[in-house]
Design a protein around this motif. Structure first.
Motif, mmCIF file in Angstrom:
data_model
loop_
_atom_site.group_PDB
_atom_site.id
_atom_site.type_symbol
_atom_site.label_atom_id
_atom_site.label_comp_id
_atom_site.label_asym_id
_atom_site.label_seq_id
_atom_site.Cartn_x
_atom_site.Cartn_y
_atom_site.Cartn_z
ATOM 1 N N GLY A 1 0.820 -1.190 0.000
ATOM 2 C CA GLY A 1 0.000 0.000 0.000
ATOM 3 C C GLY A 1 0.863 1.254 0.000
ATOM 4 N N PRO A 2 0.231 2.385 0.164
ATOM 5 C CA PRO A 2 0.954 3.651 0.179
ATOM 6 C C PRO A 2 1.704 3.859 1.497
ATOM 7 C CG PRO A 2 -1.350 4.021 0.626
ATOM 8 C CD PRO A 2 -1.206 2.557 0.309
ATOM 9 N N GLU B 1 8.499 -2.266 4.862
ATOM 10 C CA GLU B 1 7.666 -2.918 5.874
ATOM 11 C C GLU B 1 7.335 -1.978 7.021
ATOM 12 O OE1 GLU B 1 9.576 -6.513 7.140
ATOM 13 O OE2 GLU B 1 9.453 -7.401 5.138
ATOM 14 N N ARG B 2 8.280 -1.148 7.377
ATOM 15 C CA ARG B 2 8.125 -0.231 8.505
ATOM 16 C C ARG B 2 7.252 0.969 8.149
ATOM 17 N NH1 ARG B 2 13.214 0.129 9.259
ATOM 18 N NH2 ARG B 2 13.513 2.105 8.193
ATOM 19 N N GLU B 3 7.391 1.508 6.949
ATOM 20 C CA GLU B 3 6.789 2.807 6.633
ATOM 21 C C GLU B 3 5.637 2.775 5.635
ATOM 22 O OE1 GLU B 3 9.448 6.061 6.187
ATOM 23 O OE2 GLU B 3 10.957 5.129 7.452
ATOM 24 N N CYS B 4 5.306 1.585 5.123
ATOM 25 C CA CYS B 4 4.231 1.489 4.132
ATOM 26 C C CYS B 4 3.147 0.537 4.615
ATOM 27 C CB CYS B 4 4.793 0.997 2.799
ATOM 28 S SG CYS B 4 6.069 2.086 2.129
ATOM 29 N N ILE B 5 1.951 0.713 4.098
ATOM 30 C CA ILE B 5 0.848 -0.194 4.377
ATOM 31 C C ILE B 5 1.221 -1.560 3.798
ATOM 32 C CG2 ILE B 5 -1.586 -0.677 3.863
ATOM 33 C CD1 ILE B 5 -1.325 1.752 5.662
ATOM 34 N N SER B 6 1.041 -2.625 4.559
ATOM 35 C CA SER B 6 1.403 -3.965 4.094
ATOM 36 C C SER B 6 0.509 -4.407 2.944
ATOM 37 C CB SER B 6 1.289 -4.973 5.241
ATOM 38 O OG SER B 6 -0.085 -5.210 5.544
#
Length: 71
Positions: free
Chosen positions: A22-23, A42-47
């Motif tokens: 995701g975004p 993985e840390r900063e975006c929608i999975s």
């Protein structure tokens, strides 16, 4: 959508490729950059799962799984 912090589903599961996520979590109008490391994505975006099912449905599915298979 009942909560403005709940990401809505945006991909059909049959149309998600291996690198689709995701975004950005911080700004849903911005795509997750492909040149970031997997860890940063993985840390900063929608999975990918959250982008497919949405926050609320994914949470519900995870609870069902936890009740059926607690390991």
């Amino acid at each position: 959508m009942t909560n403005k912090n709940s990401f809505p589903p945006m991909y059909g599961s049959n149309h998600a490729g291996p690198y689709n996520v995701g975004p950005l979590r911080s700004d849903w109008t911005q795509n997750c950059p492909f040149d970031w490391t997997n860890e940063k994505r993985e840390r900063e975006c929608i999975s990918q799962q959250e982008a497919i099912y949405g926050t609320e449905r994914l949470t519900r599915l995870e609870e069902i799984k936890k009740n059926i298979d607690p390991t």
